[in-house]
Design a protein around this motif. Structure first.
Motif, short mmCIF file in Angstrom:
data_model
loop_
_atom_site.label_atom_id
_atom_site.label_comp_id
_atom_site.label_asym_id
_atom_site.label_seq_id
_atom_site.Cartn_x
_atom_site.Cartn_y
_atom_site.Cartn_z
N UNK A 178 -12.22 -0.39 2.68
CA UNK A 178 -11.81 -0.66 4.07
C UNK A 178 -10.80 0.39 4.54
N UNK A 214 -14.04 -14.08 12.94
CA UNK A 214 -12.81 -13.49 12.39
C UNK A 214 -12.59 -12.07 12.89
N UNK A 223 -7.05 -9.64 11.74
CA UNK A 223 -6.91 -8.43 10.94
C UNK A 223 -6.53 -8.78 9.50
N UNK A 224 -7.21 -8.15 8.55
CA UNK A 224 -6.83 -8.27 7.15
C UNK A 224 -6.82 -6.87 6.57
N UNK A 225 -5.70 -6.47 5.98
CA UNK A 225 -5.63 -5.13 5.43
C UNK A 225 -6.02 -5.11 3.97
N UNK A 226 -6.09 -6.27 3.33
CA UNK A 226 -6.23 -6.27 1.87
C UNK A 226 -7.66 -6.39 1.37
N UNK A 227 -8.44 -7.26 1.97
CA UNK A 227 -9.66 -7.70 1.30
C UNK A 227 -10.92 -6.94 1.67
N UNK A 228 -10.92 -6.24 2.80
CA UNK A 228 -12.18 -5.66 3.26
C UNK A 228 -13.12 -6.72 3.82
N UNK A 229 -12.66 -7.94 3.99
CA UNK A 229 -13.32 -9.05 4.69
C UNK A 229 -14.49 -9.71 3.94
N UNK A 230 -15.18 -8.99 3.07
CA UNK A 230 -16.42 -9.54 2.50
C UNK A 230 -16.17 -10.87 1.80
N UNK A 231 -15.12 -10.93 1.01
CA UNK A 231 -14.87 -12.15 0.24
C UNK A 231 -14.43 -13.31 1.14
N UNK A 240 -18.56 -13.53 10.93
CA UNK A 240 -17.88 -12.24 11.13
C UNK A 240 -17.30 -12.14 12.53
N UNK A 245 -12.87 -3.31 -2.70
CA UNK A 245 -13.31 -3.60 -1.33
C UNK A 245 -12.21 -3.27 -0.32
N UNK A 246 -10.97 -3.60 -0.66
CA UNK A 246 -9.86 -3.27 0.23
C UNK A 246 -9.66 -1.76 0.35
N UNK A 276 -17.80 -3.32 8.41
CA UNK A 276 -17.70 -3.09 6.96
C UNK A 276 -19.11 -3.02 6.36
N UNK A 282 0.82 -1.22 0.00
CA UNK A 282 0.00 0.00 0.00
C UNK A 282 0.85 1.26 0.00
N UNK A 301 -8.36 -13.93 -0.28
CA UNK A 301 -7.05 -13.50 0.19
C UNK A 301 -6.36 -12.76 -0.94
#
Ligand code: FES
Ligand code: FES
Lengths: 773, 152
Positions: A659, B125, B129-137, B122, A655-656, A693, A239, B94
């Motif tokens: 976030x 988890x 922490x996940x910085x990439x996906x926004x969690x939805x997937x 939800x 989506x990321x 989210x 990032x 991921x």
């Protein structure tokens, strides 16, 4: 059968999901030592003495290093080298490295680190960019402007700005304040360096820019470039936070030289926060002038950004805070003053949607205010002002494909905008914002010697596998997958035949790295050309075997055949074997150079790109007026990345980005008291949790870009900026309060709601059509 | 001391202050367990101890003496990747993958407790922490497995 355009999972996902992908911190070498950096507890101080005598006698200590050993300054931009691997004579921020130790175990290195004695003499500390901008008693860096602590100042003016504001029917002014935020990639930075007995240095690092790291290692350590090798293993997110050459990378290499052993340094989370290089704390003022019909006449932007203690990408950031406001609207007059100040905080740098987020926020909130003054729907106001496709902005940006109007139409339709805007109950609201972003910078950071921005090499041997060598850095965004898709598509083979080699500067052609959303566009074009050159060789072989003209053959499903006579076909592997009969393994190369774009004035290249992405977002929120909590329920994210090469990955980027953008808007903050960072941990640095989210609907709207690979444009950064102002405008729709001081934490929101209640009540703003009554 | 990791018995002699995450990564060379913080805030180090999720960065090695530890290396079997792992791959659950080992084990632990709702996934988890996906997937992938296993 085509791979391009399909939802192809990441080619390296099966390794990552099984825990077998190798990240830098997973690498172990025989005889490897652990490295530890002793960091400054002072924010601005002269170093009077360093005593390592006791530390050196700790068992297991193999090498100790101080700043005077390798004092050569470095930095990602060639014009602003002002970082050193360890502090030289003075420290400029709390957390700066002062001493480095290599020992047989991390515990031994840490024990020794506690025995290092450093004597400091405090200097005046600068925490306020406003103060740094004036005359100062102590310059943080000698290279700062005059007797100030300004790192960079930019002034630009295009078109009749004064007239525009003089004659305007409406002027809105937005003064935004933005806390600094940081990348917070999950993988902490890690590096392994091995200076071997053959005099060659190999460095494995979690980096977005292997090539710049390569250069910095050579310059600082004085090892010729051809004896330095940088390998990029799997990287756990970047990032922008892994987009500079960093002190710890150079330290690991220097320790390895001293100790004649491999050295590994893995940063702790707190160290990652002090490394920062994140988004600048910012104060901006945006003024928008419009005529009575709502046509924009002029834009005036002023930004003061807090650069912390080093330049990093800051000169570019200073430009971007201004120049990236000339779209997606047509602006006939534009003025910008940007200043970047050094302070005694961890350095700021490039973070996703570099330099564009905070100005975009103020502009899009300003557009909302302007719509209200004009009594028009804010989507309507935007539609009146969009840039068309195929145009040039007043500062020389060449716009090609542009579907921003269709984006807005799609977001409006899916969100049922017309039935909701100003019509939801008090506390609920809907808002809109737009944006655009570069698909790579047109001018590379390093311009000597001259070379293409991206080059891709292919190799096919008897096994029929296609090995791809590229210097583009996959940091999780999926560029290796995009590479494999493009190559497989052109050669007409299954994607499993393609193996993307890890970036290795010994074997991969130079690529500038992963930043400014350049990879898909530039590497993609290079990959396509390389694959087409390879295909030509296979076609020739097919022609030789069949006696048919080479150019007639099409490649698909592991064979080359004639479309009109499918029975005339050569299996892929037969074509490979025939082609290599007298040459051995097949090779090909493709590269990308962007066209020359932009004017002749100083700074003209900043923000020029071969293509731009566009976006229009609508967000719906619910504000808990008792607790001040903003709940974002939905985001309809319409994005024009041209023709997506892989919609699954594009959605992931959107989506990321949402976030990350919502984090900056609602809670993330590098919280400083003076120069002291108060929250250097993931517990206290508040990112958006899974439960918070919103539902995100990605709407991929766009026409094929004329110059993008298979019509694609960037999707890594442009999806971020619009979400902040879209939500802020939705909050205004919900409770009639504008927030211009980020982040919008519940206490801040609650106080504003209470104040409004005391002033006479919390109400929804009026509808455009109700104003006249 | 003895412990079982992914079904295999190990005999190890860690110093008293050694953390489970370091025992796994440095001593047993099981580097699939990741370290994203050092204070229990990211979940990257999640492992299962007797089928319950634990932060290996907050667990002392000697605390798992005689226990049964499952790391990401034990999440797949000789039949290949688990249905959850495959669903994560196919759904884009991921990107950089650094959260994936912890995420997989956190969700597997949740699935071990019976059919979860979307909300319960939800929650399961929430500490990862996940910085990439926004969690939805990620949640979508887990739901897909729930549907496969328990029906809609
Ligand atoms: S490493 Fe254990 S929770 Fe972050
Ligand atoms: S995929 Fe990168 S942290 Fe989750």
């Amino acid at each position: 059968m085509t791979k391009v355009g399909n939802r192809i999972p990441l080619v390296d996902a099966p390794l990552k999901v099984a825990g077998t992908a190798t990240y830098a911190g997973d690498i172990a070498r025989s005889g490897m030592l652990a490295g530890k950096i002793v960091r400054s507890p002072e924010a601005h101080a002269r170093i009077l003495s360093i005593d390592v005598w006791e530390a050196a006698s700790e068992p297991g200590v193999a090498a100790i290093l101080t700043g005077d050993r390798y004092p050569v300054p470095f930095g990602v931009l060639p014009i602003t080298h002002d970082e050193t691997m360890l502090a030289v004579r003075k420290v400029r921020y709390r957390g700066e490295g002062v001493v480095a130790i290599a020992a047989t175990s991390i515990e031994a290195a840490e024990r020794a680190a506690r025995k290092v004695r450093v004597e400091y003499e405090r200097l005046p500390e600068y925490d306020d960019p406003e103060v740094s901008a004036g005359p100062v008693t102590e310059k943080i860096h000698e290279r700062a402007v005059g007797n100030t602590n300004l790192q960079k100042e930019v002034q630009q003016s295009f078109g009749p700005v004064d007239e525009a504001f003089r004659d305007a029917a409406h002027i809105v002014t937005v003064r935004g304040r933005f806390a600094g935020v940081t990348h917070a990639a999950l993988e902490p930075h890690a590096v392994v360096a091995d200076f071997a007995s053959d005099g060659r240095l190999t460095v494995w690092s979690s980096t977005q820019v292997p090539h710049y790291l390569h250069l910095a290692l050579s310059e600082v350590l004085g090892i010729p470039e051809h004896r330095v090798r940088v390998v990029k293993p799997t990287v756990g997110g970047g990032f922008g936070g892994k987009g500079d050459p960093f002190p710890h990378e150079l330290v690991a290499a220097a320790l390895s030289i001293e100790a004649q052993r491999p050295v590994r340094i893995v940063l702790g989370r707190e160290e990652v926060f002090y490394l920062n290089h994140g988004r600048h704390p910012t104060r901006n003022t945006v003024r928008i002038a419009a005529d009575a019909e709502g046509q924009l006449r002029g834009l005036d932007v002023d930004a003061l950004i807090d650069g912390g203690a080093a330049s990093s990408f800051g000169t570019v950031t200073t430009y971007y805070n201004g120049v990236l406001s000339v779209g997606p609207y047509h602006i006939p007059a534009f003025r910008y003053r940007g200043r970047r100040a050094y302070t005694n905080k961890p350095p700021s740098g490039a973070m996703r949607a570099h330099g564009s987020v905070n100005t975009r926020y103020s502009i899009e909130v300003g557009m909302d205010m302007l719509a209200e003054e004009l009594h028009v729907d804010p989507t309507e106001l935007r539609l009146r002002n969009f840039l068309p496709p195929d145009t040039t902005t007043l500062n020389g940006f060449r716009i090609t494909s542009n579907s921003v109007a269709r984006c807005l139409g799609a977001a409006r339709a899916r969100s049922e905008w017309t039935s909701k805007f100003r019509a939801l109950p008090l506390g609920e609201g809907i808002g809109v914002a737009c944006g655009f972003f570069i698909s790579g910078s047109n001018s590379p950071i390093h311009f000597t010697p001259k070379f293409p921005q991206s080059t891709v090499h292919l190799k096919i041997d008897v096994d029929g596998g296609v090995t791809v060598h590229s210097g583009a850095a996959d940091i999780g965004q999926g560029s290796d997958t995009v590479l494999a898709q493009i190559v497989a598509d052109v050669l007409g083979v299954g994607i499993d035949r393609v193996r993307v080699a890890a970036v290795d500067t010994d074997t991969a052609p130079v690529d500038l790295g992963s930043y400014s959303s350049r990879v898909t566009f530039m590497m993609g074009n290079a990959a396509r050309r390389a694959a087409e050159a390879m295909l030509a060789q296979l076609r020739n072989a097919a022609a030789q075997i069949t006696g048919q003209p080479a150019e007639k053959f099409v490649a698909a499903e592991d064979r080359l055949s004639l479309p009109d006579h499918p029975e005339v076909a050569v299996a892929y592997l037969d074509a490979v074997h025939a082609a290599m009969e007298h040459t051995g393994a097949l090779q090909s190369s493709g590269s990308y150079e962007s066209p020359r774009i932009g004017g002749d004035f100083k700074g003209a290249r900043a923000g020029t790109s071969p293509s731009y992405s566009f976006a229009a977002y609508v967000a719906q929120v619910k504000v808990d007026t008792d607790l001040g909590r903003i709940r974002v329920k939905n985001v309809w994210a319409a994005f024009d990345c041209g023709r997506p090469i892989n919609p699954l990955l594009v959605e992931g980027q959107i989506e990321g980005s949402i976030h990350m953008g919502l984090g900056q808007l609602l809670g993330e903050e590098m919280h400083y008291r003076g120069t002291r960072l108060m929250n250097p941990s993931l517990l206290e640095y508040r990112t958006i949790s899974p439960e918070d989210m919103p539902e995100v609907e990605c709407l991929l709207v766009g026409d094929a870009d004329p110059e993008g690979p298979f019509g694609a444009k960037e999707a890594g950064e442009g999806p971020l900026p619009p979400v902040l102002p879209a939500v802020a405008n939705a909050v205004y729709d919900a409770i009639g309060i504008r927030f211009l001081d980020l982040p919008l934490t519940p206490d801040k929101v609650w106080r504003a709601i209470e104040a409004r209640r005391k002033e006479g009540g919390l109400v929804k703003p009026p509808r455009p059509e109700d104003h006249d009554r | 001391m003895k412990l079982r990791v992914n079904g295999l018995e190990y005999e190890v002699h860690p110093p008293p202050e050694r953390l489970l995450v370091d025992l796994l990564r440095e001593d047993l060379h099981l580097t699939g367990t990741k370290r994203g913080c050092e204070d229990g805030s990211c979940g990257a180090c999640t492992v299962l101890v007797d089928r319950e999720p634990r932060h290996a960065c907050l667990t002392l090695a000697h605390m798992v003496e005689g226990r049964d530890v499952t790391t990401i290396e034990g999440a797949s079997s000789s039949f290949g990747l688990s249905s959850l792992q495959r669903a994560l791959i196919e759904n884009g659950g991921l990107q950089c993958g650094f959260c994936a080992p912890g995420m997989v084990l956190a969700v597997e632990a949740c699935l071990l407790r019976g059919k979860p709702t979307r909300e319960e996934i939800r929650e399961a988890i929430a500490g990862n922490y996940c910085r990439c996906t926004g969690y939805a997937k990620i949640v979508d992938a887990a739901e897909k497995v729930v549907r496969e296993r328990w029906g809609p």
